[in-house]
Design an enzyme around this catalytic site. Sequence first.
Site, PDB file in Angstrom:
ATOM      1  CG  ASP A  47      38.519  69.650 -25.518  1.00  3.58           C
ATOM      2  OD1 ASP A  47      37.670  69.432 -26.097  1.00  3.58           O
ATOM      3  OD2 ASP A  47      39.046  70.689 -25.678  1.00  3.58           O
ATOM      4  CG  ASP A 365     -12.903  38.699 -21.638  1.00  6.54           C
ATOM      5  OD1 ASP A 365     -12.319  37.697 -21.916  1.00  6.54           O
ATOM      6  OD2 ASP A 365     -12.205  39.640 -20.924  1.00  6.54           O
ATOM      7  CG  ASP A 366     -12.489  34.091 -25.443  1.00  7.77           C
ATOM      8  OD1 ASP A 366     -13.010  33.939 -26.398  1.00  7.77           O
ATOM      9  OD2 ASP A 366     -11.522  33.433 -25.221  1.00  7.77           O
ATOM     10  NE  ARG A 442      -6.693  30.924 -23.628  1.00  8.26           N
ATOM     11  CZ  ARG A 442      -7.788  31.702 -23.797  1.00  8.26           C
ATOM     12  NH1 ARG A 442      -7.942  32.672 -24.471  1.00  8.26           N
ATOM     13  NH2 ARG A 442      -8.615  31.687 -22.691  1.00  8.26           N
ATOM     14  CE  LYS A 475      -9.494  41.338 -21.420  1.00 12.26           C
ATOM     15  NZ  LYS A 475     -10.016  40.535 -20.230  1.00 12.26           N
ATOM     16  CG  ASP A 477      -6.583  38.807 -24.762  1.00 12.22           C
ATOM     17  OD1 ASP A 477      -5.321  38.994 -24.356  1.00 12.22           O
ATOM     18  OD2 ASP A 477      -7.363  38.071 -24.171  1.00 12.22           O
ATOM     19  CG  MET A 478      -1.480  39.000 -29.313  1.00 12.57           C
ATOM     20  SD  MET A 478      -0.007  37.724 -28.743  1.00 12.57           S
ATOM     21  CE  MET A 478       0.881  39.079 -27.864  1.00 12.57           C
ATOM     22  CB  CYS A 525      -5.636  42.364 -22.798  1.00 13.54           C
ATOM     23  SG  CYS A 525      -5.691  40.804 -21.973  1.00 13.54           S
ATOM     24  CG  ASP A 547      -4.726  36.658 -17.443  1.00 16.98           C
ATOM     25  OD1 ASP A 547      -5.443  37.502 -17.921  1.00 16.98           O
ATOM     26  OD2 ASP A 547      -4.422  35.826 -18.332  1.00 16.98           O
TER      27      ASP A 547
HETATM   28  C1  DGJ Z   1      -6.651  36.298 -21.409  1.00 15.40           C
HETATM   29  C2  DGJ Z   1      -6.840  37.497 -20.947  1.00 15.40           C
HETATM   30  O1  DGJ Z   1      -5.812  38.069 -20.155  1.00 15.40           O
HETATM   31  C3  DGJ Z   1      -8.264  37.405 -19.964  1.00 15.40           C
HETATM   32  O2  DGJ Z   1      -8.215  38.682 -19.222  1.00 15.40           O
HETATM   33  C4  DGJ Z   1      -9.511  36.870 -20.820  1.00 15.40           C
HETATM   34  O3  DGJ Z   1      -9.588  37.998 -21.587  1.00 15.40           O
HETATM   35  C5  DGJ Z   1      -9.007  35.703 -21.685  1.00 15.40           C
HETATM   36  N1  DGJ Z   1      -7.740  35.823 -22.319  1.00 15.40           N
HETATM   37  C6  DGJ Z   1     -10.028  35.369 -22.439  1.00 15.40           C
HETATM   38  O4  DGJ Z   1      -9.765  34.241 -23.335  1.00 15.40           O
END
Ligand code: DGJ
Length: 728
Positions: A47, A365-366, A442, A475, A477-478, A525, A547
């Site tokens: 209280d 990967d990419d 990018r 994976k 990514d963005m 990612c 990265d």
């Molecule tokens: C950003 C990621 O963090 C990397 O590991 C790799 O996948 C690149 N993009 C590819 O464009």
Amino acid sequence: MAIDFNQEKNLFHLKTKNTSYIIKLVNGKYPAHLYWGRKLDGSLNFDHKILYGDRPVMTIIKEDNLSLELLPQEYPAYGNTDYGVPAYKILQENGSRTTNALYSKHRIYNGKAELSGLPASYAEQDDKVKTLEIDLIDQTADFKIILSYTVFADYDIITRSAKIINQGEQNLNLQSALSMSLDFEDSNFEMLQLSGAWGRERYLKTRPLIQGLQQIESKRGASSHYQNPFLALCRPNTDEFKGEVFAANLIYSGNFKATVEVNHYDRTRLSLGINDFDFNWLLKTGEEFQAPEAVLVYSDQGLNQMSQLYHQFYQERLVKSKFKAEERPVLLNNWEGTYFDFDEEKIVEMAAIAAELGVELFVLDDGWFGRRNDDTSSLGDWYVNKNKLPNGVSGLAEKINKLGLDFGIWVEPEMVSPDSDLYREHPEWVIEVPDRPNSEGRNQLILDFSCREVQDYIIDVLTKLFADSNISYVKWDMNRNMTEIGSNKLAVERQQETAHRYMVGLYRVLEKLTSQFPDILFESCASGGGRFDPGMLYYMPQTWTSDDTDAVERLKIQYGTSLVYPISSIGAHISAVPNHQLGRITSLDMRADVAYYGAFGYELDPRELSFKEREIVKKQINKFKSLRKLIQYGDFFRLLSPFKGNETAWMTVSKDQKEAFVSYYKILAEANVFSGSLKLKGLNPEFDYYIKVIDKTLSGSQLLYSGLPIGELKQEDFSSKSWHLQVI
Ligand code: DGJ
């Protein structure tokens, strides 16, 4: 009982194994926060914490003889006698922003309800989990707020969220709708945050509190590299093993704000939720708005205890994937090994060597799709580039599988390149505003995931991709943040909903894909660790941490990340030297000693490894496999901080305390010094531990209280040592 309600005193007592959280309904209508901390027992009376009366320059509510400024409210409104950061703010049709939602009733039930459309923690059947829902009603504007508190007693975790429901006839505009607000009686704290940048994610930063507002936030449409949706208030002199910590982490991946406000009476208000900057949500009759969930942890034994509570809870009651308790595959990712310059032959050659070395998963990967040979085109065109992969993704996956490896693939589904078939066909599908050019990041634009049509398109395309080939890992990514935030598909008055609708749309896509493909291991990612948050973790049990793959830099990044996120979620790879991000040369041993603490892998071209290096890598992988369960699922202890000096040390201990793995790192060599001992943690003082590298048995008590002698180090910069301890 995990939640008691004392009707006579109007007191809710939320109890976990070791903590108490107490709310009182003051005057039967204002939910006030009275206590959060070590568990309390016996007869309680708070209280004295409710201060009535008038002071100079204070505004008061006459009928209650009280000022809300003095009341530690659980979910403060705007426009009344409280001048602090409100938990919510609602614009009504008559122009008023003043509201006053008061207690009307509550429920306590077993388990936990889902949060509609949002990732959230969950209870399992035998859990001692209880939820308290408090209904607050504003009679004038006719809306209801449901405050939810879930008590995970065995995990020492309390989660909070809020839902706002328009029950009336008029349209409401939510200008702010946070997930939680918490008032403390004093301001004797340091604020701890995880902040950084690309390549320097989640560094520990602290500051003492002073009167006024201290805030971290994201306005970028992602939780971001810069600030993590985590904040802790620590008592002065708190360290890894002592001191009180009050922490909150938001299960959300978009714009957030975490504020700490110290008022003129030195009281502190901690609030967390969706960022109300550039936010407005039109809530029509009958509609409801769900705020994300905040996860609260109290520790009276410093930061390590806080981290362990988060780790265990997230591993067991947040991550949804079946991989949540599985050892994660050792992978080889081709990104730093080839960048965009690869074809099937090269990839298969790399994978063949990887298989010999003991790698379990190859990740492409990419650059495998559309006409993508650099980052200027093709995002959105998720069909294979036959010039590079003449047998398609499925043909490549087959070849990789024949080598005995699983196959994984990279995608960046939320994005579109202006130079892509998808953009040419649907230029209206991007986040943008009328009559202004789109900024690029990018060389790419962001697909409007707030729009159902776009979500469905992506679900369809990816369903085909994942179903047509033998894909074991994705994976996701963005790689850019939002600008010119608006949606072509939303009405003018809903434009400020875009960023949150985007997140809800993304969550819908992830929900569909992860439940359609439960056998795929997903890793999130965002240019490394730009979206390392509990929202993504719910769908994807691991995240590419940064990265920046330099072993020395990784000490800070992984140390900071481990503050909240489990070791199994921390993507950690060994890359080539000189390191591609900063040119540093470190030994393969040091690189491994750092990367072992996570979802371990390699990110280089194995064809470039010498015979000797291949032999070392083979040994590393064997060693890691034998330690993997211990490292990924043991209790993690930080011993020496890279933020404080030239050394770092950490360790992990199995749940039965019979095994431990300890690592020590020294950044710069020093002449003519003796290395001391590392006082270990988490061991059983009664056990004896055999340490193979030094062929000695030492007692748990000696290792805990006297320490493990570090011994001689190599005479070089960037050195490390690891010890495996076992009860034999
Ligand atoms: C950003 C990621 O963090 C990397 O590991 C790799 O996948 C690149 N993009 C590819 O464009």
